[in-house]
Scaffold this motif. Structure first.
Motif, PDB file in Angstrom:
ATOM      1  N   UNK A   1       4.057   3.024   6.771  1.00  0.00           N
ATOM      2  CA  UNK A   1       4.871   2.985   5.550  1.00  0.00           C
ATOM      3  C   UNK A   1       4.261   2.021   4.541  1.00  0.00           C
ATOM      4  N   UNK A   2       3.753   0.885   5.036  1.00  0.00           N
ATOM      5  CA  UNK A   2       3.114  -0.094   4.151  1.00  0.00           C
ATOM      6  C   UNK A   2       1.891   0.522   3.485  1.00  0.00           C
ATOM      7  N   UNK A   3       1.117   1.291   4.252  1.00  0.00           N
ATOM      8  CA  UNK A   3      -0.114   1.860   3.703  1.00  0.00           C
ATOM      9  C   UNK A   3       0.148   2.975   2.699  1.00  0.00           C
ATOM     10  N   UNK A   4       1.385   3.471   2.647  1.00  0.00           N
ATOM     11  CA  UNK A   4       1.743   4.477   1.650  1.00  0.00           C
ATOM     12  C   UNK A   4       2.417   3.838   0.431  1.00  0.00           C
ATOM     13  N   UNK A   5       2.396   2.506   0.343  1.00  0.00           N
ATOM     14  CA  UNK A   5       3.122   1.794  -0.721  1.00  0.00           C
ATOM     15  C   UNK A   5       2.737   2.248  -2.117  1.00  0.00           C
ATOM     16  N   UNK A   6       1.462   2.543  -2.331  1.00  0.00           N
ATOM     17  CA  UNK A   6       1.004   2.889  -3.674  1.00  0.00           C
ATOM     18  C   UNK A   6       1.185   4.365  -3.999  1.00  0.00           C
ATOM     19  N   UNK A   7       1.790   5.107  -3.063  1.00  0.00           N
ATOM     20  CA  UNK A   7       2.153   6.499  -3.322  1.00  0.00           C
ATOM     21  C   UNK A   7       3.665   6.709  -3.216  1.00  0.00           C
ATOM     22  N   UNK A   8       4.398   5.611  -3.012  1.00  0.00           N
ATOM     23  CA  UNK A   8       5.855   5.680  -2.858  1.00  0.00           C
ATOM     24  C   UNK A   8       6.542   5.364  -4.174  1.00  0.00           C
ATOM     25  N   UNK A   9       7.594   6.092  -4.476  1.00  0.00           N
ATOM     26  CA  UNK A   9       8.423   5.761  -5.627  1.00  0.00           C
ATOM     27  C   UNK A   9       9.437   4.691  -5.211  1.00  0.00           C
ATOM     28  N   UNK A  10       9.652   3.701  -6.104  1.00  0.00           N
ATOM     29  CA  UNK A  10      10.520   2.561  -5.806  1.00  0.00           C
ATOM     30  C   UNK A  10      10.101   1.902  -4.493  1.00  0.00           C
ATOM     31  N   UNK A  11       8.815   1.534  -4.431  1.00  0.00           N
ATOM     32  CA  UNK A  11       8.201   1.075  -3.182  1.00  0.00           C
ATOM     33  C   UNK A  11       8.874  -0.147  -2.581  1.00  0.00           C
ATOM     34  N   UNK A  12       9.378  -1.060  -3.409  1.00  0.00           N
ATOM     35  CA  UNK A  12       9.994  -2.285  -2.887  1.00  0.00           C
ATOM     36  C   UNK A  12      11.219  -1.985  -2.037  1.00  0.00           C
TER      37      UNK A  12
END
Length: 547
Positions: A268-279
């Motif tokens: 999940x961390x490694x997908x942070x830059x492809x996630x919407x509202x990542x925080x």
């Protein structure tokens, strides 16, 4: 230049959409938080919170993973299978809470080594972040190897079941099946990026459906074909010890099943830059995936213990080459076993696919910071193929195929594929938590998710558990005096990875590796290709829709 984190990582200035080169990339809150860490937005943000959770849950592939690791828990009997899972899952959830705090505050694809560099003392930050990056990268690739090797065994067990156990695959056949599986993952990950989030969502239903079908079918089949199910006293209270270790340590070794199964939540961390509202999406993905596997896995193992043949040695030494195949065969017969093992194999295939995606993102982030060999080549992001790190996807695929050659040697070497994933990732998870606790408490700024006053006790518990888990996975599972076939080579392989990374840093990388690099305001190699590709991009359906 070292990346710096702003004091207000969670600001959300507006709800407008950021458009980059004719393609929707992110909303400004995500882009600004990433910029605060020194990175510009290069990947497409199109994973929702549920789809981020689905990446980890799909990689965990609950029932196929249980099937692949039953040989670790069966020797301790039903108590080891059921309660070993429950207790170990509790501690893994604690680790997830500690990681969720960090992931919410600083969501980036290379989070583990980025956090290490940010929190560690100045004289250690570069070497430690370098070590964590390599340990995590190779741990994820080792995870691909172990999942796809398990898929190959599972697929070939179907042939064995169909031939009533009179055929078994040779090692070259197993490796050929494994290599073909890894290669196909590279093809799908490259060319099906558009539908990949939907594939991950579908994997949720496939995994949960398989669990429910198994939980319902096994007791019914057992009652119809082989008499009543095992008693509650047997399921929850019967212990065995099929090892030469003391019974207590045999129970601890049963933890290896959940440790390996619930071992991909950092994806999940490694997908942070492809996630919407990542925080918000990333920490929730971490905790949902662990919690789901904790509960559903406990349920599965209770049912498996209720229907398993009480002659556990016969199950472990099944002629099908897979204890779970024997359990299905005993309860449901030949056709039922073939049906369920076929579905298990399909789900395990998509586990490997999801991990290829996550591993490529971590490796891409590490190459973006110049840490991997040929980083300038691998850090390229393809604008033609949906803003994906295509070169790194294939770098990961080739590495997995090469490392997988270990399975041609013997069973002990093949088991090393499991250990590379477990110990490597445990070190990578524990180091940034340790650095935050020891050196970085004053630098930490909570994000949208935060455990509050419990954050420090949670971090301490997580570190103690991860240290124990690394030691645990280095023990031979059969006993204290193993022969070469039963030896556990984890300490050899992981020591080579860790010492090799530190030696590489000391001799060479310390001269040029300065930690995470700022890309905000810089022109990357990816950007230089935009003008050549702009006409194609502007004519795409996505660009038209964005405009």
């Amino acid at each position: 230049m070292d990346a710096k984190l702003s004091d207000k990582p969670g600001r959300r200035p507006s709800t407008a959409t950021v458009v980059q080169e004719g393609t929707i990339v992110s909303d400004p809150a995500d882009a600004e938080l990433l910029a605060a860490m020194g990175y510009k937005q290069e990947l497409r943000r199109h994973y929702s919170t549920v789809q981020v959770f689905a990446i980890a849950f799909s990689i965990m592939g609950l029932l196929p993973s249980i099937a692949s690791t039953l040989s670790f828990s069966i020797p301790a009997g039903p108590v080891g299978m059921v309660w070993g899972w429950f207790v170990a899952s509790f501690f893994i959830f604690i680790v997830g809470l500690a990681m969720a705090d960090l992931a919410s505050a600083m969501p980036t694809a290379g989070g583990l080594y980025w956090w290490t560099h940010y929190f560690a003392a100045d004289k250690y930050k570069r070497s430690l972040s370098f070590l964590v990056g390599y340990s995590n990268t190779l741990g994820l690739i080792g995870g691909i190897c172990s999942i796809d090797y398990g898929f190959a065994l599972m697929l070939l067990s179907l042939i064995s079941i169909a031939r009533d156990g009179e055929w078994s695959a040779s090692r070259p056949i197993v490796y050929g099946t494994y290599a073909a599986c890894v290669f196909s993952h590279g093809i799908i990950a490259t060319f099906f990026g558009r539908i990949m989030p939907k594939i991950q969502s579908a994997c949720i239903y496939a995994n949960v459906g398989l669990v429910l079908a198994t939980v319902i079918a096994l007791p019914i089949g057992k009652a119809q074909n082989n008499g009543p199910v095992n008693s509650g006293g047997y399921v929850f209270g019967h212990t065995e010890n099929l090892t030469t270790w003391p019974a207590g340590w045999a129970f601890m070794l049963a933890w290896l099943s959940p440790i390996w199964t619930i071992g991909a939540f950092d994806s999940c961390v490694h997908m942070s830059e492809e996630a919407t509202h990542a925080a918000r999406a990333v920490p929730l993905g971490v905790l949902w995936s662990i919690g789901s596997c904790w509960v559903l896995g406990f349920l599965c193992l209770c049912i498996i213990a209720a229907v398993i043949n009480k002659d556990l040695t016969a199950v472990l030494n099944s002629s099908f080459g897979q204890p779970m195949a024997q359990i299905y065969y005993d309860a449901l017969g030949k056709k039922g076993a073939l049906g369920f093992m076929s579905i298990l194999a399909i789900v395990q295939f998509f586990m490997g696919l999801s991990l290829v995606i996550a591993a490529s993102r971590q490796s891409w982030a590490f190459s973006r910071d110049g840490a991997l060999p040929f980083s300038s080549f691998f850090r390229h992001v393809s604008k033609r193929i949906r803003f994906q790190p295509v070169r790194m996807i294939w770098g990961v695929v080739v590495a997995a195929i090469v490392i997988g050659l270990l399975c041609l040697i013997d069973e002990a070497a093949a088991s090393a594929l499991f250990s590379l994933a477990v110990a490597g990732n445990d070190l990578a998870w524990g180091t940034p938590i340790f650095c935050r606790l020891v050196w970085g408490q004053d630098k930490f700024r909570p994000g949208a998710f935060y455990t509050g006053w419990m954050s420090k006790p949670i971090a301490i518990t997580a570190i103690i558990y991860l240290f124990f888990a690394i030691i645990l996975c280095m023990f031979p599972t059969t006993g204290p005096n193993p022969d070469p076939e039963d030896m556990n080579y984890t300490i050899v392989i992981n020591s080579a990875v860790w010492l090799g990374a530190l030696l590489y840093y000391a001799l060479f990388a310390r001269k040029w590796f300065t930690g995470p690099k700022m890309t905000v305001g810089s022109e990357s190699e990816s950007d230089q290709d935009v003008s050549n590709e702009q006409s194609d991009e502007n004519s795409s359906p996505e660009a038209v829709e964005a405009k």
